[in-house]
Design a protein around this motif. Structure first.
Motif, short mmCIF file in Angstrom:
data_model
loop_
_atom_site.label_atom_id
_atom_site.label_comp_id
_atom_site.label_asym_id
_atom_site.label_seq_id
_atom_site.Cartn_x
_atom_site.Cartn_y
_atom_site.Cartn_z
N PHE A 295 13.93 36.81 -44.39
CA PHE A 295 14.99 36.76 -45.39
C PHE A 295 15.99 37.90 -45.24
O PHE A 295 17.13 37.80 -45.72
CB PHE A 295 14.39 36.82 -46.80
CG PHE A 295 13.88 35.49 -47.31
CD1 PHE A 295 14.67 34.35 -47.24
CD2 PHE A 295 12.61 35.39 -47.86
CE1 PHE A 295 14.21 33.13 -47.71
CE2 PHE A 295 12.13 34.18 -48.33
CZ PHE A 295 12.94 33.04 -48.26
N ALA A 296 15.58 38.99 -44.58
CA ALA A 296 16.43 40.18 -44.49
C ALA A 296 17.67 39.96 -43.62
O ALA A 296 18.69 40.65 -43.80
CB ALA A 296 15.63 41.36 -43.95
N GLY A 297 17.63 39.05 -42.68
CA GLY A 297 18.79 38.83 -41.81
C GLY A 297 18.49 37.83 -40.72
O GLY A 297 17.36 37.34 -40.58
N ARG A 298 19.51 37.55 -39.91
CA ARG A 298 19.39 36.53 -38.87
C ARG A 298 19.70 37.10 -37.48
O ARG A 298 19.98 36.35 -36.55
CB ARG A 298 20.35 35.36 -39.17
CG ARG A 298 20.21 34.77 -40.57
CD ARG A 298 18.98 33.92 -40.71
NE ARG A 298 19.17 32.61 -40.10
CZ ARG A 298 19.65 31.56 -40.74
NH1 ARG A 298 19.98 31.66 -42.03
NH2 ARG A 298 19.80 30.40 -40.12
N GLU A 299 19.62 38.42 -37.36
CA GLU A 299 19.81 39.04 -36.05
C GLU A 299 18.50 38.98 -35.26
O GLU A 299 17.45 38.66 -35.80
CB GLU A 299 20.27 40.50 -36.21
CG GLU A 299 21.58 40.67 -36.96
CD GLU A 299 22.74 39.95 -36.28
OE1 GLU A 299 22.77 39.94 -35.03
OE2 GLU A 299 23.59 39.40 -36.99
N VAL A 300 18.61 39.32 -33.97
CA VAL A 300 17.43 39.26 -33.11
C VAL A 300 16.31 40.15 -33.65
O VAL A 300 15.14 39.77 -33.64
CB VAL A 300 17.79 39.66 -31.67
CG1 VAL A 300 16.53 39.75 -30.80
CG2 VAL A 300 18.76 38.66 -31.06
N MET A 301 16.68 41.33 -34.16
CA MET A 301 15.65 42.25 -34.64
C MET A 301 14.92 41.68 -35.85
O MET A 301 13.72 41.91 -36.04
CB MET A 301 16.26 43.61 -34.99
CG MET A 301 17.21 43.61 -36.17
SD MET A 301 17.77 45.29 -36.55
CE MET A 301 18.77 44.98 -38.01
N HIS A 302 15.63 40.90 -36.70
CA HIS A 302 14.97 40.30 -37.85
C HIS A 302 13.98 39.22 -37.41
O HIS A 302 12.85 39.15 -37.90
CB HIS A 302 16.01 39.71 -38.80
CG HIS A 302 16.95 40.72 -39.37
ND1 HIS A 302 18.29 40.74 -39.09
CD2 HIS A 302 16.73 41.78 -40.19
CE1 HIS A 302 18.87 41.74 -39.72
NE2 HIS A 302 17.93 42.38 -40.41
N TYR A 303 14.43 38.37 -36.49
CA TYR A 303 13.53 37.35 -35.95
C TYR A 303 12.34 38.00 -35.25
O TYR A 303 11.19 37.56 -35.40
CB TYR A 303 14.27 36.45 -34.97
CG TYR A 303 15.13 35.39 -35.61
CD1 TYR A 303 14.56 34.31 -36.28
CD2 TYR A 303 16.52 35.46 -35.54
CE1 TYR A 303 15.35 33.34 -36.86
CE2 TYR A 303 17.32 34.49 -36.12
CZ TYR A 303 16.73 33.42 -36.78
OH TYR A 303 17.51 32.45 -37.35
N GLY A 304 12.60 39.05 -34.49
CA GLY A 304 11.53 39.73 -33.76
C GLY A 304 10.49 40.32 -34.69
O GLY A 304 9.28 40.12 -34.50
N ALA A 305 10.96 41.05 -35.73
CA ALA A 305 10.02 41.64 -36.68
C ALA A 305 9.22 40.57 -37.41
O ALA A 305 8.01 40.71 -37.62
CB ALA A 305 10.79 42.50 -37.68
N SER A 306 9.90 39.49 -37.77
CA SER A 306 9.24 38.41 -38.49
C SER A 306 8.16 37.75 -37.64
O SER A 306 7.04 37.52 -38.10
CB SER A 306 10.28 37.37 -38.92
OG SER A 306 9.67 36.33 -39.65
N LEU A 307 8.48 37.48 -36.37
CA LEU A 307 7.52 36.77 -35.50
C LEU A 307 6.38 37.67 -35.05
O LEU A 307 5.26 37.19 -34.84
CB LEU A 307 8.26 36.18 -34.31
CG LEU A 307 8.77 34.73 -34.46
CD1 LEU A 307 7.61 33.75 -34.47
CD2 LEU A 307 9.59 34.56 -35.74
N VAL A 308 6.62 38.97 -34.89
CA VAL A 308 5.53 39.89 -34.57
C VAL A 308 4.56 39.97 -35.74
O VAL A 308 3.33 39.91 -35.57
CB VAL A 308 6.08 41.28 -34.19
CG1 VAL A 308 4.95 42.32 -34.19
CG2 VAL A 308 6.75 41.25 -32.82
#
Length: 408
Positions: A295-308
């Protein structure tokens, strides 16, 4: 705990077999969409093979447990590896014939093989003293790290190994992995179980009334269901909707896969130190980080943190649930209990994977995250509320290894 109690021949064999199974799965996941886009009669069916891989696993879980209850772990697992080998060879022929139907059938067969492979963790737990079960499961799952590397490597490097069969070399290599696994699995020497009097084995209703069993199944089902649901939607959201490159999308998925299995280096210790239920509760808490980061954002780092976080949360719930399940039934009940567990877990996983694309297309990424919240909340509530009662935790002495290759 002594390391020698965990690193026995059975656990080593099961870890290698786990690597082979994950190699085949990751190869299909990596190539499924690519092959489908070339062969499928309509674009909407391009990812059908990936869905059939999961459906095959869910559909064959009860059959896998039934097979091993009849012919033993060693021969049952070897049979499952044989099915995977046949599936990989069918995929090879599909590459030659450019047959989408045959490729989908191959994926289905490899899914059936996965139903057997997912029970490696139970065999690992049965091969060590009860106090070391968490470690045995963790070490077996560490074999997945090898498969997570080999699968994409075979997919990338095997594209032109065989002239006239694009990616044919990939599936020949995968077939070889299954052959190796099958030969090793025949050398399993499982402990002898106590003689079973059929009248003494409880029915399904009696097993599912055990609240420890319910919590173990719920943990695995939530972990796998949420993981499959969010992971399946991620490439679509990242690449198609948000326009991130395939390189970045692949890197996020790779980080997720590593996060699924790398924690196994510590999960066994954590279970031994804090107990299965607390580790599972921590896993459900980590899944909350998945939603917050998404929910925090749609940048690569947000996706990365979410999927890790998604990978770590899955690991804690899956390994913790597997370990807890072993204490929720008697040895003679194991095949029935394990069949119920895996049918539930992988049935929900299949439903999550199959529905993720529709939810993503119709409602978007935030809806994918939002739908996951009730399941995570249910797991947290159940794990916090239900505690073991005296007499429910069924410990039992470790049987001695038997002489038969097919012993159960």
């Amino acid at each position: 705990m002594r390391l020698a109690e965990v690193l026995n021949a059975n656990v080593a064999i099961l870890a290698v077999a786990q690597a082979a199974a994950v190699t085949g799965t990751v190869a299909v996941i990596t190539l499924g969409g690519i092959v489908g886009s070339d062969m499928a009669p309509v674009p909407a069916l391009a990812t059908l093979s990936m869905s059939l891989l999961i459906v095959g696993t869910a559909a064959a879980t009860v059959f896998a447990a039934w097979t091993m209850s009849r012919i033993g772990r060693a021969r049952g697992f070897a049979f499952g590896a044989g099915v995977g080998c046949v599936g990989a060879l069918c995929a090879f022929v599909a590459m030659i014939e450019q047959s989408f139907v045959l490729f989908c059938g191959a994926a289905l067969l490899m899914g059936v093989a996965n139903a057997f492979a997912h029970q490696y963790r139970f065999a690992a737990a049965e091969s060590v003293p009860p106090a070391s079960a968490g470690w045995a499961v963790s070490i077996t799952l560490l074999g997945s790290l090898v498969g997570a590397v080999l699968g994409p490597e075979f997919a990338a490097r095997g594209e032109y190994w065989i002239a006239g069969a694009r990616f044919g070399g990939t599936f020949v290599a995968v077939a070889g992995c299954y052959v190796l696994a099958g030969l090793l699995l025949l050398r399993l020497r499982m402990p002898q179980a106590s003689p079973v009097i059929p009248e003494d084995v409880p029915g399904v209703a009696a097993i599912v009334r055990n609240r420890i069993f319910v919590v173990a199944v719920l943990g695995g089902a939530v972990g796998y269901g949420v993981m499959s649901f969010i992971m399946t939607a991620t490439p679509l959201s990242m690449h198609v909707v948000d326009g991130h490159s395939l390189v970045h999308t692949a890197a996020v998925i790779q980080a997720h896969v590593l996060a699924m299995y790398a924690p196994s280096l510590a999960t066994g210790y954590l279970i031994g130190r804090f107990g299965s239920r607390r580790v599972m509760l921590a896993g459900a808490g980590v899944l909350c980080i998945t939603v917050i980061a998404g929910f925090a954002g749609r940048e690569v780092m947000h996706y990365g943190a979410s999927l890790v976080a998604l990978g770590v949360g899955w690991n804690f719930l899956y390994v913790g649930g597997t370990t807890l399940l072993g204490s929720a039934h008697r040895p003679e009940e194991r095949f029935r209990a394990q069949a119920i567990n895996d049918a539930t877990v992988f049935g929900i996983s299949a439903a999550g994977s199959l529905s993720a694309g529709a939810v993503m297309q119709l409602f978007g990424w935030n809806a994918v995250l939002g739908v996951s919240i009730p399941a995570i909340a249910l797991a947290i509530a159940m794990l916090a509320w239900i505690r073991p009662e005296p007499g429910l935790h069924r410990s039992h002495p470790q049987p001695r290894p038997g002489p038969s290759r097919g012993s159960t």
